[in-house]
Motif scaffolding. Structure first.
Motif, PDB file in Angstrom:
ATOM      1  N   VAL A 107       3.436 -11.587   8.156  1.00 49.68           N
ATOM      2  CA  VAL A 107       2.375 -11.531   9.159  1.00 49.68           C
ATOM      3  C   VAL A 107       2.839 -12.133  10.487  1.00 49.68           C
ATOM      4  O   VAL A 107       2.613 -11.554  11.555  1.00 49.68           O
ATOM      5  CB  VAL A 107       1.109 -12.266   8.663  1.00 49.68           C
ATOM      6  N   SER A 108       3.506 -13.272  10.417  1.00 51.17           N
ATOM      7  CA  SER A 108       3.957 -13.936  11.640  1.00 51.17           C
ATOM      8  C   SER A 108       4.848 -13.027  12.471  1.00 51.17           C
ATOM      9  O   SER A 108       4.740 -12.994  13.699  1.00 51.17           O
ATOM     10  CB  SER A 108       4.719 -15.220  11.302  1.00 51.17           C
ATOM     11  N   PHE A 109       5.721 -12.280  11.803  1.00 49.51           N
ATOM     12  CA  PHE A 109       6.638 -11.444  12.571  1.00 49.51           C
ATOM     13  C   PHE A 109       6.030 -10.096  12.953  1.00 49.51           C
ATOM     14  O   PHE A 109       6.516  -9.453  13.882  1.00 49.51           O
ATOM     15  CB  PHE A 109       7.986 -11.335  11.861  1.00 49.51           C
ATOM     16  N   ILE A 110       4.962  -9.681  12.298  1.00 48.00           N
ATOM     17  CA  ILE A 110       4.191  -8.560  12.849  1.00 48.00           C
ATOM     18  C   ILE A 110       3.567  -9.004  14.171  1.00 48.00           C
ATOM     19  O   ILE A 110       3.595  -8.276  15.169  1.00 48.00           O
ATOM     20  CB  ILE A 110       3.094  -8.091  11.863  1.00 48.00           C
ATOM     21  N   ILE A 111       3.064 -10.224  14.187  1.00 48.76           N
ATOM     22  CA  ILE A 111       2.465 -10.767  15.413  1.00 48.76           C
ATOM     23  C   ILE A 111       3.512 -10.906  16.515  1.00 48.76           C
ATOM     24  O   ILE A 111       3.206 -10.786  17.700  1.00 48.76           O
ATOM     25  CB  ILE A 111       1.794 -12.133  15.122  1.00 48.76           C
ATOM     26  N   ALA A 153      -7.333  -8.932   3.530  1.00 51.09           N
ATOM     27  CA  ALA A 153      -7.527  -7.526   3.158  1.00 51.09           C
ATOM     28  C   ALA A 153      -8.983  -7.104   3.250  1.00 51.09           C
ATOM     29  O   ALA A 153      -9.296  -5.925   3.401  1.00 51.09           O
ATOM     30  CB  ALA A 153      -7.006  -7.297   1.731  1.00 51.09           C
ATOM     31  N   LYS A 154      -9.894  -8.059   3.149  1.00 56.88           N
ATOM     32  CA  LYS A 154     -11.323  -7.730   3.180  1.00 56.88           C
ATOM     33  C   LYS A 154     -11.874  -7.615   4.593  1.00 56.88           C
ATOM     34  O   LYS A 154     -13.035  -7.258   4.780  1.00 56.88           O
ATOM     35  CB  LYS A 154     -12.118  -8.826   2.456  1.00 56.88           C
ATOM     36  N   LEU A 155     -11.056  -7.967   5.588  1.00 54.49           N
ATOM     37  CA  LEU A 155     -11.573  -8.045   6.961  1.00 54.49           C
ATOM     38  C   LEU A 155     -11.591  -6.711   7.675  1.00 54.49           C
ATOM     39  O   LEU A 155     -10.905  -5.763   7.304  1.00 54.49           O
ATOM     40  CB  LEU A 155     -10.724  -9.022   7.780  1.00 54.49           C
ATOM     41  N   ASP A 156     -12.385  -6.676   8.727  1.00 58.37           N
ATOM     42  CA  ASP A 156     -12.416  -5.564   9.662  1.00 58.37           C
ATOM     43  C   ASP A 156     -11.786  -6.061  10.963  1.00 58.37           C
ATOM     44  O   ASP A 156     -11.809  -7.264  11.226  1.00 58.37           O
ATOM     45  CB  ASP A 156     -13.882  -5.154   9.890  1.00 58.37           C
ATOM     46  N   VAL A 157     -11.254  -5.141  11.755  1.00 56.82           N
ATOM     47  CA  VAL A 157     -10.592  -5.577  13.000  1.00 56.82           C
ATOM     48  C   VAL A 157     -11.526  -6.399  13.899  1.00 56.82           C
ATOM     49  O   VAL A 157     -11.068  -7.279  14.629  1.00 56.82           O
ATOM     50  CB  VAL A 157     -10.037  -4.394  13.822  1.00 56.82           C
ATOM     51  N   LYS A 170      -4.953  -4.548  13.511  1.00 57.57           N
ATOM     52  CA  LYS A 170      -5.029  -3.481  12.511  1.00 57.57           C
ATOM     53  C   LYS A 170      -3.828  -3.503  11.577  1.00 57.57           C
ATOM     54  O   LYS A 170      -3.961  -3.312  10.370  1.00 57.57           O
ATOM     55  CB  LYS A 170      -5.124  -2.129  13.222  1.00 57.57           C
ATOM     56  N   TYR A 171      -2.642  -3.738  12.171  1.00 54.41           N
ATOM     57  CA  TYR A 171      -1.429  -3.810  11.352  1.00 54.41           C
ATOM     58  C   TYR A 171      -1.566  -4.871  10.270  1.00 54.41           C
ATOM     59  O   TYR A 171      -1.145  -4.684   9.122  1.00 54.41           O
ATOM     60  CB  TYR A 171      -0.212  -4.160  12.221  1.00 54.41           C
ATOM     61  N   ILE A 172      -2.150  -6.019  10.644  1.00 55.81           N
ATOM     62  CA  ILE A 172      -2.223  -7.148   9.716  1.00 55.81           C
ATOM     63  C   ILE A 172      -3.192  -6.853   8.576  1.00 55.81           C
ATOM     64  O   ILE A 172      -2.893  -7.128   7.404  1.00 55.81           O
ATOM     65  CB  ILE A 172      -2.623  -8.427  10.481  1.00 55.81           C
ATOM     66  N   ILE A 173      -4.327  -6.282   8.896  1.00 57.26           N
ATOM     67  CA  ILE A 173      -5.296  -5.954   7.843  1.00 57.26           C
ATOM     68  C   ILE A 173      -4.724  -4.879   6.908  1.00 57.26           C
ATOM     69  O   ILE A 173      -4.827  -4.984   5.683  1.00 57.26           O
ATOM     70  CB  ILE A 173      -6.630  -5.505   8.459  1.00 57.26           C
ATOM     71  N   GLN A 178      -1.892  -3.616   1.615  1.00 52.84           N
ATOM     72  CA  GLN A 178      -0.708  -3.024   0.995  1.00 52.84           C
ATOM     73  C   GLN A 178       0.173  -4.043   0.270  1.00 52.84           C
ATOM     74  O   GLN A 178       0.896  -3.707  -0.662  1.00 52.84           O
ATOM     75  CB  GLN A 178       0.121  -2.323   2.093  1.00 52.84           C
ATOM     76  N   PHE A 179       0.102  -5.286   0.710  1.00 52.73           N
ATOM     77  CA  PHE A 179       1.039  -6.309   0.218  1.00 52.73           C
ATOM     78  C   PHE A 179       0.856  -6.628  -1.261  1.00 52.73           C
ATOM     79  O   PHE A 179      -0.236  -6.860  -1.741  1.00 52.73           O
ATOM     80  CB  PHE A 179       0.863  -7.596   1.028  1.00 52.73           C
ATOM     81  N   GLN A 180       1.948  -6.652  -1.987  1.00 52.38           N
ATOM     82  CA  GLN A 180       1.964  -7.076  -3.388  1.00 52.38           C
ATOM     83  C   GLN A 180       3.057  -8.111  -3.543  1.00 52.38           C
ATOM     84  O   GLN A 180       4.188  -7.881  -3.127  1.00 52.38           O
ATOM     85  CB  GLN A 180       2.289  -5.903  -4.313  1.00 52.38           C
ATOM     86  N   ASN A 181       2.737  -9.218  -4.141  1.00 54.48           N
ATOM     87  CA  ASN A 181       3.753 -10.257  -4.288  1.00 54.48           C
ATOM     88  C   ASN A 181       4.737  -9.980  -5.424  1.00 54.48           C
ATOM     89  O   ASN A 181       5.895 -10.373  -5.363  1.00 54.48           O
ATOM     90  CB  ASN A 181       3.105 -11.622  -4.492  1.00 54.48           C
ATOM     91  N   ASP A 182       4.254  -9.266  -6.447  1.00 53.75           N
ATOM     92  CA  ASP A 182       5.147  -8.949  -7.558  1.00 53.75           C
ATOM     93  C   ASP A 182       5.789  -7.584  -7.315  1.00 53.75           C
ATOM     94  O   ASP A 182       5.242  -6.554  -7.646  1.00 53.75           O
ATOM     95  CB  ASP A 182       4.379  -8.953  -8.880  1.00 53.75           C
ATOM     96  N   ARG A 183       6.948  -7.624  -6.705  1.00 57.03           N
ATOM     97  CA  ARG A 183       7.627  -6.391  -6.367  1.00 57.03           C
ATOM     98  C   ARG A 183       8.908  -6.277  -7.167  1.00 57.03           C
ATOM     99  O   ARG A 183       9.316  -7.204  -7.843  1.00 57.03           O
ATOM    100  CB  ARG A 183       7.926  -6.356  -4.872  1.00 57.03           C
TER     101      ARG A 183
END
Length: 268
Positions: A107-111, A153-157, A170-173, A178-183
């Motif tokens: 998230v930090s680097f998307i920002i 994930a539950k948020l709106d922009v 929008k990218y962050i939400i 999409q994010f899964q920790n067990d990959r």
DNA sequence: TTCCAGGTGGCAT
DNA sequence: ATGCCACATGGA
């Protein structure tokens, strides 16, 4: 508070570690760095090769600060393979790549895209304050954990308007959904493809996440600074030639090399 | 006012 | 595959 002492630590300087641009949630008060890692509030000082950590919970600080890695050897190898690295290595002698939480790094680097470091820090702070958990209060200031993906994930922009993320909200939400920790990615190519499948993550951000959040130390993020550096030092232009050069010259230590160079030139 | 900041997605060649 | 350009925000 739990007190942890790491004695006889080498190749570490807290300013270099926390101000080299890899992390956004540590602040300095006098000689002490204060931050929150994995929901744990911590105060960190370094004096006479003793790293002193006061924290509100358990954490593997040895791993977080990458203390098992021999940075002396890394610097010696880089210095040998490219002598023009020496100024940067000397300047940022105490830099270490932290083992940070993947989701927070993502998230930090998307920002971070098309943004400046003070504003990135502000956004990450506001995000934590609004959607993280209060972890500790210290000197009249409250400290918050970084919010989990399932919260965002539950948020709106519109929920993120006051964070001032701009078009990145929008990218962050979307990323949170999409994010899964067990990959199951087991190499850097698979991990890169996984990261590039996120909207808002391109090659540069992907490489930062690989390096800072996934332990792929050969990742070589190319941003505006690295482009300048590579042109000035080696006359290189274009991502392709820069990548080839980094791979050939720095190999498995590409990420470290990039970070020493980035820190030196950005501070200069 | 314009330019820039740890870039990327979308669209036109 | 490559080259533009809009995109939110705030400080210089």
């Amino acid at each position: 508070m739990l007190n942890t002492l790491m004695t006889d630590v080498k190749d570490i300087n807290l300013d270099h570690v926390f101000q080299c641009g890899q992390c956004f949630r540590w602040s300095k008060i006098d000689d002490t760095y204060i931050g929150v890692v994995q929901g744990v509030f911590a105060k960190v000082t370094l004096k006479d090769n003793i790293l002193n950590i006061e924290a509100t919970g358990e954490l593997n600080w040895n791993e977080y600060f990458d203390l098992n890695r021999d940075y002396g050897e890394i610097k010696a190898t880089l210095s040998k393979s490219e002598s023009s690295m020496r100024e940067s290595l000397k300047y940022g002698y105490g830099m270490r790549i932290l083992n940070q939480d993947l989701w927070e790094v993502l998230v930090s680097f998307i920002i971070s895209q098309n943004n400046n470091i003070p504003r990135i820090k502000g956004c990450v702070e506001k995000l934590s304050k609004k959607y993280g958990n209060e972890v500790y209060e210290y000197e009249d200031k409250k400290y918050y954990s970084f919010p989990d993906a399932n919260i965002l994930a539950k948020l709106d922009v519109t929920d993120l308007e006051d964070i001032k993320l701009g078009y990145r909200a929008k990218y962050i939400i979307d990323a949170a959904k999409q994010f899964q920790n067990d990959r199951k990615e087991s190499d850097i190519d698979q991990a890169t493809n996984w990261l590039l499948s996120f909207n808002g993550i391109g090659p540069k951000v992907a490489n930062c996440i690989l390096l800072f959040g996934m332990g792929y130390y050969n990742a070589f993020p190319i941003d505006v600074w690295v482009k300048r550096i590579m042109k000035e030092m080696f006359g290189l232009e274009g991502d392709k030639s820069i990548n080839e050069f980094a791979k050939m010259k720095f190999g498995e230590y590409g990420g470290f090399a990039q970070q020493y160079l980035f820190y030196y030139f950005r501070e200069k």
